[in-house]
Design an enzyme around this catalytic site. Structure first.
Site, PDB file in Angstrom:
ATOM      1  N   LYS A  57       0.862  -1.187   0.000  1.00 18.62           N
ATOM      2  CA  LYS A  57       0.000   0.000   0.000  1.00 18.62           C
ATOM      3  C   LYS A  57       0.892   1.229   0.000  1.00 18.62           C
ATOM      4  O   LYS A  57       1.674   1.452   0.921  1.00 18.62           O
ATOM      5  CB  LYS A  57      -0.916   0.009   1.226  1.00 18.62           C
ATOM      6  CG  LYS A  57      -1.864   1.208   1.253  1.00 18.62           C
ATOM      7  CD  LYS A  57      -2.775   1.152   2.475  1.00 18.62           C
ATOM      8  CE  LYS A  57      -3.725   2.336   2.517  1.00 18.62           C
ATOM      9  NZ  LYS A  57      -4.609   2.293   3.718  1.00 18.62           N
ATOM     10  N   ARG A 106     -10.807  10.213   1.428  1.00 21.98           N
ATOM     11  CA  ARG A 106     -10.758  10.981   2.676  1.00 21.98           C
ATOM     12  C   ARG A 106     -12.090  11.685   2.932  1.00 21.98           C
ATOM     13  O   ARG A 106     -12.549  11.798   4.054  1.00 21.98           O
ATOM     14  CB  ARG A 106      -9.608  11.990   2.621  1.00 21.98           C
ATOM     15  CG  ARG A 106      -8.246  11.373   2.272  1.00 21.98           C
ATOM     16  CD  ARG A 106      -7.505  10.865   3.475  1.00 21.98           C
ATOM     17  NE  ARG A 106      -6.390  10.003   3.108  1.00 21.98           N
ATOM     18  CZ  ARG A 106      -5.174  10.410   2.758  1.00 21.98           C
ATOM     19  NH1 ARG A 106      -4.915  11.708   2.665  1.00 21.98           N
ATOM     20  NH2 ARG A 106      -4.226   9.531   2.477  1.00 21.98           N
ATOM     21  N   ARG A 154       0.956  10.058   5.577  1.00 20.07           N
ATOM     22  CA  ARG A 154       1.220   8.737   6.163  1.00 20.07           C
ATOM     23  C   ARG A 154       2.492   8.136   5.570  1.00 20.07           C
ATOM     24  O   ARG A 154       2.623   6.919   5.467  1.00 20.07           O
ATOM     25  CB  ARG A 154       0.018   7.824   5.911  1.00 20.07           C
ATOM     26  CG  ARG A 154      -1.248   8.331   6.593  1.00 20.07           C
ATOM     27  CD  ARG A 154      -2.473   7.541   6.203  1.00 20.07           C
ATOM     28  NE  ARG A 154      -3.630   7.996   6.972  1.00 20.07           N
ATOM     29  CZ  ARG A 154      -4.872   8.024   6.521  1.00 20.07           C
ATOM     30  NH1 ARG A 154      -5.140   7.635   5.294  1.00 20.07           N
ATOM     31  NH2 ARG A 154      -5.859   8.436   7.289  1.00 20.07           N
ATOM     32  N   GLU A 169       7.412  -6.859   1.527  1.00 16.18           N
ATOM     33  CA  GLU A 169       6.199  -6.740   2.341  1.00 16.18           C
ATOM     34  C   GLU A 169       5.266  -7.932   2.108  1.00 16.18           C
ATOM     35  O   GLU A 169       4.681  -8.485   3.050  1.00 16.18           O
ATOM     36  CB  GLU A 169       5.470  -5.434   2.011  1.00 16.18           C
ATOM     37  CG  GLU A 169       6.178  -4.167   2.449  1.00 16.18           C
ATOM     38  CD  GLU A 169       5.963  -3.846   3.924  1.00 16.18           C
ATOM     39  OE1 GLU A 169       5.416  -4.697   4.652  1.00 16.18           O
ATOM     40  OE2 GLU A 169       6.336  -2.734   4.332  1.00 16.18           O
ATOM     41  N   LYS A 218      -2.170  -1.648  -3.668  1.00 13.55           N
ATOM     42  CA  LYS A 218      -3.046  -0.476  -3.649  1.00 13.55           C
ATOM     43  C   LYS A 218      -2.195   0.781  -3.753  1.00 13.55           C
ATOM     44  O   LYS A 218      -1.228   0.907  -2.991  1.00 13.55           O
ATOM     45  CB  LYS A 218      -3.855  -0.464  -2.348  1.00 13.55           C
ATOM     46  CG  LYS A 218      -4.803   0.713  -2.207  1.00 13.55           C
ATOM     47  CD  LYS A 218      -5.540   0.671  -0.859  1.00 13.55           C
ATOM     48  CE  LYS A 218      -6.507   1.835  -0.738  1.00 13.55           C
ATOM     49  NZ  LYS A 218      -7.174   1.863   0.578  1.00 13.55           N
ATOM     50  N   SER A 261     -10.157   5.443  -5.017  1.00 10.46           N
ATOM     51  CA  SER A 261     -11.100   6.530  -5.252  1.00 10.46           C
ATOM     52  C   SER A 261     -10.627   7.513  -6.313  1.00 10.46           C
ATOM     53  O   SER A 261     -11.423   8.005  -7.118  1.00 10.46           O
ATOM     54  CB  SER A 261     -11.362   7.269  -3.939  1.00 10.46           C
ATOM     55  OG  SER A 261     -10.154   7.785  -3.390  1.00 10.46           O
TER      56      SER A 261
END
Length: 353
Positions: free
Chosen positions: A223, A233, A244, A260, A275, A301
Site C-alpha cells: 500500500k 478521505r 502517512r 512486504e 493499492k 477513489s
C-alpha cells in the site's frame, strides 16, 4: 490506392509499380475478425465473482449521503446498505468491503469506536451477516483511521527524540482487538490496511485465540502513500492532518513490495493486496508472479474519480473505460479487484459488454 476503377483498398496488395510484396503467412488479425472470435481467444476475462464492492456506512444520517468527489457513491444508512448489498449480490458480485464512518464526537486518540461492538462498523457487519449469511463474502476494513481524532491509522506516540510518530507496536494491540470484534460481528475476512510491521501475525494469533481460525486475513501488503486517495478521505470524513509517508510505501520503490508481501504471507495472510491498482500495475505484476496466495488490487477513489470526471465531460466512453481499466488490472495479475464500480461493471458484463 483504389485507382480509377474505384475498387476498395486491399489488405493483400500484389504486383504493382513497387514490385511483388512478400506477405507473411502468420496473420494475427485472423483472431480478431469477429466478436465471437475475439471472445473465443481472449486471454483475460472479467467475472463479477472476483469483484469486491467497497461500501461506506455512516452513523447519524437519515438517508444516503452522496460523496461529491465520488459520483454515484454514497455514505449508507443501514437500510440503504442492505438494499445495495442485495443489488450487488443479484448482479453476481462476490464480496463487499465495509468501511465505517462514525460521528465526530465518538472519535478518540485510540480509535475506540472501531472496536466497540455497538460502533457503526460492527453493527453494520452484524446486520449484513444476519441478512445474507454466507451468500456473499463479507469483508471489513481493519484500520483505525476512520475512528481516530487525528486521522492516522494507528496510535500516536513519540520517538526517542521527542518527535510524534505512529507507534507501530501499540497500534498492533488495537488491530488485534478490532479484528476480533469484526469477526465476532460476522466478517468472513478482516483486512488490515494500516501497513504496521507485524500486523498480520498479531491479528492471526488474536483471531485463533478467540476461536476465529476460520476468518481470513486480506493483507494490504503493498500500500503506497499515494495522491490517488483524495476522494476516499471525503468518503470517510477523515480527520487527517499531514500524511502517512512514515508507514505507507514510497511510490519510488518496487522491491519493497515483494518484501512486504513475503512477510505478510509468512505471518499468515490468506490474500495479499496492491493499492492503488492502475498506477502500480508493474508492482501488481511482480507481486502476482511471486505470491503463493490470491492477489487483490484496489482500484482506488482517485482512479474512479478521474474516469468518472472524464466520462461526465464527454471526453471518453465511461462504460468502455470502466471495463478496460478493470481488464488491465486483471491482466496484470489480480485475482480479485476492489472497485466502486463492482455492481455497475457486473451489470455491464451481463449485458454482454
Amino acid at each position: 490506392m483504389s485507382g480509377a476503377t474505384g475498387a476498395a483498398p486491399s489488405d493483400n496488395p500484389q504486383d504493382g509499380e513497387r514490385g511483388e510484396l512478400s506477405i507473411p503467412s502468420r496473420r494475427p488479425r485472423r483472431l480478431r475478425t469477429t466478436p465471437a472470435m475475439r471472445n473465443f481467444t481472449a486471454e483475460t476475462d472479467l467475472n463479477p465473482r472476483s469483484f469486491v464492492l467497497p461500501m461506506f456506512v455512516a452513523d447519524g444520517i437519515a438517508e444516503p449521503k452522496p460523496i461529491s468527489s465520488l459520483p454515484g457513491v454514497v455514505q449508507h444508512t443501514t437500510d440503504s446498505l442492505l438494499r445495495a448489498v442485495e443489488e450487488a449480490l443479484a448482479a453476481g458480485v462476490g464480496s463487499i468491503d465495509l468501511f465505517g464512518v462514525p460521528q465526530e464526537q465518538t472519535k478518540d486518540a485510540l480509535g475506540s469506536a472501531g472496536i466497540d461492538p455497538h460502533g457503526v462498523l460492527n453493527r453494520a457487519l452484524a446486520d449484513v451477516r444476519q441478512r445474507f449469511g454466507d451468500d456473499i463474502v463479507l469483508m471489513a476494513d481493519t484500520c483505525l483511521d476512520e475512528f481516530t481524532d487525528h486521522g492516522h491509522c494507528g496510535v500516536l506516540g513519540q520517538d526517542r527524540y521527542g518527535n510524534q510518530i505512529v507507534d507501530n507496536d501499540a497500534t498492533l494491540t488495537q488491530y488485534a482487538d478490532m479484528a476480533v470484534a469484526q469477526a465476532r460481528a460476522g466478517a468472513h475476512v478482516v483486512s488490515p490496511s494500516g501497513m504496521m510491521d507485524g500486523q498480520v501475525r498479531v491479528i492471526r494469533e488474536a483471531l485463533d485465540a478467540a476461536g476465529y481460525a476460520d476468518v481470513s486475513i486480506m493483507a494490504y501488503s503493498a500500500k503506497y502513500a499515494s495522491a490517488f486517495y483524495g476522494p476516499f478521505r471525503e468518503a470517510v470524513g477523515s480527520s487527517l492532518v499531514g500524511d502517512r509517508k512514515t508507514y505507507q510505501q514510497d511510490p519510488r520503490n518496487r522491491r519493497e513490495s515483494l518484501l512486504e508481501t513475503e512477510l505478510d504471507v509468512a505471518e499468515g495472510a490468506d490474500f495479499v493486496m496492491v493499492k492503488p491498482a492502475m498506477p502500480y500495475l508493474d508492482v501488481l505484476r511482480e507481486v502476482a508472479a511471486a505470491s503463493p496466495v490470491p492477489v487483490a488490487a484496489y482500484q482506488v477513489s482517485g482512479e474512479y474519480a478521474m474516469i468518472s470526471a472524464a466520462a461526465a465531460n464527454g471526453w471518453i466512453d465511461g462504460d468502455a473505460a470502466i471495463l478496460e481499466s478493470l481488464t488491465s488490472i486483471r491482466r496484470a495479475g489480480a485475482d480479485i479487484v476492489l472497485t466502486y464500480w463492482a455492481t455497475h461493471a457486473a451489470k455491464l458484463l451481463r449485458q454482454g459488454r
